[in-house]
Structure formats: C-alpha cells, structure tokens
Design a protein around this motif. Structure first.
Motif, PDB file in Angstrom:
ATOM      1  N   GLU A 169       0.881  -1.322  -0.175  1.00  0.00           N
ATOM      2  CA  GLU A 169       0.068   0.057  -0.164  1.00  0.00           C
ATOM      3  C   GLU A 169       0.953   1.400   0.051  1.00  0.00           C
ATOM      4  O   GLU A 169       0.409   2.248  -0.469  1.00  0.00           O
ATOM      5  CB  GLU A 169      -0.963  -0.026   1.254  1.00  0.00           C
ATOM      6  N   ASN A 239      -8.378  -3.248  -7.355  1.00  0.00           N
ATOM      7  CA  ASN A 239      -7.962  -1.780  -6.828  1.00  0.00           C
ATOM      8  C   ASN A 239      -9.444  -1.213  -6.917  1.00  0.00           C
ATOM      9  O   ASN A 239      -9.335   0.039  -6.329  1.00  0.00           O
ATOM     10  CB  ASN A 239      -7.173  -1.490  -7.775  1.00  0.00           C
ATOM     11  N   GLU A 240     -10.265  -1.579  -7.610  1.00  0.00           N
ATOM     12  CA  GLU A 240     -11.675  -0.914  -7.628  1.00  0.00           C
ATOM     13  C   GLU A 240     -12.016  -0.661  -6.317  1.00  0.00           C
ATOM     14  O   GLU A 240     -13.054   0.213  -6.030  1.00  0.00           O
ATOM     15  CB  GLU A 240     -12.645  -1.747  -8.581  1.00  0.00           C
ATOM     16  N   ARG A 242     -10.489  -0.269  -3.465  1.00  0.00           N
ATOM     17  CA  ARG A 242      -9.722   0.853  -2.922  1.00  0.00           C
ATOM     18  C   ARG A 242     -10.272   2.191  -3.548  1.00  0.00           C
ATOM     19  O   ARG A 242     -10.558   3.067  -2.685  1.00  0.00           O
ATOM     20  CB  ARG A 242      -8.177   0.806  -3.122  1.00  0.00           C
ATOM     21  N   GLU A 243     -10.144   2.303  -4.772  1.00  0.00           N
ATOM     22  CA  GLU A 243     -10.855   3.436  -5.377  1.00  0.00           C
ATOM     23  C   GLU A 243     -12.098   4.041  -4.981  1.00  0.00           C
ATOM     24  O   GLU A 243     -12.638   5.159  -4.695  1.00  0.00           O
ATOM     25  CB  GLU A 243     -10.731   3.336  -6.942  1.00  0.00           C
ATOM     26  N   ALA A 244     -13.074   3.091  -4.914  1.00  0.00           N
ATOM     27  CA  ALA A 244     -14.413   3.260  -4.277  1.00  0.00           C
ATOM     28  C   ALA A 244     -14.494   3.765  -2.999  1.00  0.00           C
ATOM     29  O   ALA A 244     -15.092   4.946  -2.605  1.00  0.00           O
ATOM     30  CB  ALA A 244     -15.424   2.209  -4.383  1.00  0.00           C
ATOM     31  N   SER A 245     -13.541   3.237  -2.083  1.00  0.00           N
ATOM     32  CA  SER A 245     -13.514   3.881  -0.593  1.00  0.00           C
ATOM     33  C   SER A 245     -12.944   5.091  -0.645  1.00  0.00           C
ATOM     34  O   SER A 245     -13.477   5.838   0.154  1.00  0.00           O
ATOM     35  CB  SER A 245     -12.831   2.554   0.155  1.00  0.00           C
ATOM     36  N   LEU A 246     -12.008   5.408  -1.346  1.00  0.00           N
ATOM     37  CA  LEU A 246     -11.259   6.562  -1.261  1.00  0.00           C
ATOM     38  C   LEU A 246     -12.024   7.637  -2.020  1.00  0.00           C
ATOM     39  O   LEU A 246     -12.062   8.680  -1.582  1.00  0.00           O
ATOM     40  CB  LEU A 246      -9.933   6.531  -2.113  1.00  0.00           C
ATOM     41  N   ALA A 247     -12.980   7.268  -2.899  1.00  0.00           N
ATOM     42  CA  ALA A 247     -13.727   8.291  -3.553  1.00  0.00           C
ATOM     43  C   ALA A 247     -15.071   8.643  -2.894  1.00  0.00           C
ATOM     44  O   ALA A 247     -15.516   9.677  -2.619  1.00  0.00           O
ATOM     45  CB  ALA A 247     -14.528   7.462  -4.761  1.00  0.00           C
ATOM     46  N   LYS A 252      -7.036   6.540   3.789  1.00  0.00           N
ATOM     47  CA  LYS A 252      -6.498   5.393   3.307  1.00  0.00           C
ATOM     48  C   LYS A 252      -6.351   4.631   4.433  1.00  0.00           C
ATOM     49  O   LYS A 252      -6.160   3.340   4.018  1.00  0.00           O
ATOM     50  CB  LYS A 252      -5.018   5.798   2.755  1.00  0.00           C
ATOM     51  N   THR A 255      -9.195   2.422   5.003  1.00  0.00           N
ATOM     52  CA  THR A 255      -9.649   1.733   3.581  1.00  0.00           C
ATOM     53  C   THR A 255      -9.076   0.371   3.804  1.00  0.00           C
ATOM     54  O   THR A 255      -9.494  -0.715   3.540  1.00  0.00           O
ATOM     55  CB  THR A 255      -9.331   2.425   2.291  1.00  0.00           C
TER      56      THR A 255
END
Length: 358
Positions: A169, A239-240, A242-247, A252, A255
C-alpha cells in the motif's frame, strides 16, 4: 442456363463432420484396464528381474501405463487424441507419485504412533522415567511447543502483516526494494543460523536458555513467510475496492483496515497457519536456545523447556524399542497439532470472509 441448373450448381456443399467427433473412442473403463495391466506387467518384470523394491515396480507400472495408453489410443482414436490422453495420463501418474509417499508416511506414523498414544501419554512427562524403559509421556514437550509457537506467532504475525501492508500500500522507492530483497533472503535462511544468532546474543548478555529465546528464533523464521503470503493476498484485492472507498472520502488507513484486510483475511489467515506449520517442526533452535528438559516447565521465560520436535529427536537418539514408540507417538501428536491449526484457520477464514450477494 436455366434457373434450376444454376440453383443446383450453386448449392452449398455440407461441411464434413470432424473425424474426432465421429471416429471411434476407447471405452470409459480403458484407463482402469490399462492401469491393471500395467501393474501386472510391472510385478512380472520385477519378479523376473528379482527386484525387491516396490518403488521400482511402481515406476515401471507408471511408464507402462503411459506407453499402453498412447499405443491403444493411437490405434483406435488417432494420434491427436492419443497425445491428449498421454498428457492426461502423465498428470495422473505425477499425482499418484506425489500422493503415495505422503499416504505411506501418514500410515506408518499413525500405525506406529497409536501403540502408546493414550491419555496417560498426553498427561505425563518423562520425569523419573529412563529413556530405554516403557512409560512416560509427552505433556512437557506439548506445553513447550504450545508456548514457544504461540509467543513466536504473537511476535511475527503483526510484524509480518504490517510489513506486507507497507510493501503493497505504501512502499515505493529504494526502501521498499531493500525490504523486499531482505525478506526474500530471510525466506531461505536455515533454522540453525537463526539459532546461532540468538545464541550469540545470549552469550553476549549472559542470558539463560528459555522457551522465550527459542520463540524469538522461531519468530525470525516465521516473519518472511508471513510477509510473502500476506503480500500476495493483498495484491489480489481489486483496486476498484480501494478506489471506491477513497472516492467516498474514507482515509487510506481506514480503507486498508475496513476494506482491504477483511477482503484478504482468508488468505492472510492461511498464510499465518502455513508459517506456524513451518516453525512447529523446527528442532535446531530449540537445541541451541532451550536445551530441552524432562520436567514440566510452564514458564517460557525461566529455565529450559522441551518441545515436540526436540522430544522426537531425543527419544529416537535413545535407540530402544520403547523410545521409538514414544517418538512415533509424539510425531503423530505434532501432525495432529498442525492439522487442527489448519482446520481452525479455515473456519476463521470462512467466518471472517466478506459475504457475497447476488
């Protein structure tokens, strides 16, 4: 030219049926028949050549099975199908060659270990029992193994998990490459080297042998296994997610804690259990740092302790029939210990795995 003639001349020709679909095929029982025939021929060859080793008979049977399968399939089904059957036969032969030694080892361990494995053996130590006489038990070694492996897991699992999280990460640049390199190097370190490293520290600071010192050596051996297995599991998380959570504005660290780790918890748990199985059978660090003991010592921080691998080596070294029986029984206990850990790990992984819906 008439319209009927043109229609007749331009009519499409039906495609020929593939010969592999319309040709002859061997019956379904043919692999079993080839196996029985190969085994019979191998036994005949072994008896004619006066070979006493059953391993030689098995290898001859495996070769004959592949050869007979290729010849029969070539004659009936064609060369293409014969190659496919040979590849399949080769896979099955390799599978059996891998399973037979494992099954043989398990059978010998169970058959010989059950001679003395009972409640008395599990609840008594070797205190006051000469090694060449009947009696005694494995309780002191079992306590030592549980405490040493438990302490090593408490030390190595968090360190390995956090290291893997950093590499996947956060890790970039020279530091991450250096950590990866040293983790790969530590994976192949012999256990005796870890024991010697801790032994030098004991001599420098005048420390006494104890179960804790053995646990430190086992933790050194366990860390790289946990790091590598956890790292691979974390890389499999899409990775989707991670990206959905960060969006959504989630930090981080949260997440990683709430999305990444729960998704990979099954593989992480399995990796930790594999690492525990890796260190549970180590003998060299225990010989150098714990010294072994015939008495029950429930304090891993004070005094010598025993362990199941050390107990097995100790009893086998005695060389009597009674000590051999105790060694096999202790080996069976060690196998059962590792098997129970794996079953518990699978249960935890299934319980903690994220639920999937339609």
């Amino acid at each position: 030219m008439s319209q009927a003639t043109m229609t007749k001349d331009t009519a499409p020709t039906p495609a020929p049926v593939a010969p592999s679909l319309a040709g002859k095929r061997l019956p379904r029982w043919s692999p079993i028949g080839f196996g029985a025939l190969s085994l019979a021929l191998a036994v005949g060859v072994g008896l004619a050549a006066d070979w006493q080793s059953k391993v030689q008979w098995g290898l001859i049977a495996a070769i004959l099975f592949v050869v007979l399968t290729f010849i029969a399939s070539s004659a009936v089904e064609g060369t293409r199908q014969a190659k496919d059957r040979v590849a399949t036969s080769f896979v099955w032969v390799c599978f059996l060659l891998a399973i037979i030694p494992l099954a043989s080892l398990l059978w010998v361990t169970v058959s010989r270990g059950l001679k003395v494995l009972d409640g008395y053996f599990l609840t008594h130590s070797m205190a006051g029992v000469p090694g060449f006489e009947v009696g005694g038990g494995v309780y002191h070694a079992l306590i030592g193994t549980l405490e040493q492996v438990g302490l090593a897991t408490l030390i190595a699992a968090p360190v390995g998990l956090l290291t893997a999280v950093y590499l996947v990460e956060y890790g970039k640049g020279t530091l991450a490459k250096a950590v990866t390199f040293f983790v790969d190097v530590m994976t192949g370190i012999p256990s005796i080297v870890a024991g010697l490293f801790l032994l030098s520290i004991m001599l420098m600071f005048n420390l006494q042998p104890s179960g804790f010192m053995g646990a430190l050596a086992l933790a050194i051996l366990m860390v790289p296994v946990v790091v590598r297995s956890t790292e691979e599991m974390l890389k499999l998380v899409p990775n989707e997610l991670r990206e959905a959570s960060l969006a959504l504005g989630v930090p981080k660290w949260r997440t990683i804690l709430k999305v990444v780790l729960p998704t990979a918890v099954g593989g992480i748990t399995t990796g930790v259990m594999l690492a525990i199985a890796r260190i549970a059978g180590e003998t060299a660090p225990i010989m150098l740092l714990v010294f072994g003991s015939q008495l029950i010592n429930t304090n891993p921080f004070d005094g010598a302790q025993s362990s199941l691998p050390f107990y097995i080596w100790e009893q086998y070294r005695v060389g009597s029939e009674a000590s051999y029986d105790r060694a096999w029984a202790a080996a069976l206990v060690l196998i059962a210990f590792v098997m129970i850990l794996n079953l518990v790990a699978r249960g935890i992984a299934r319980w903690k795995a994220p639920k999937t819906g339609r």
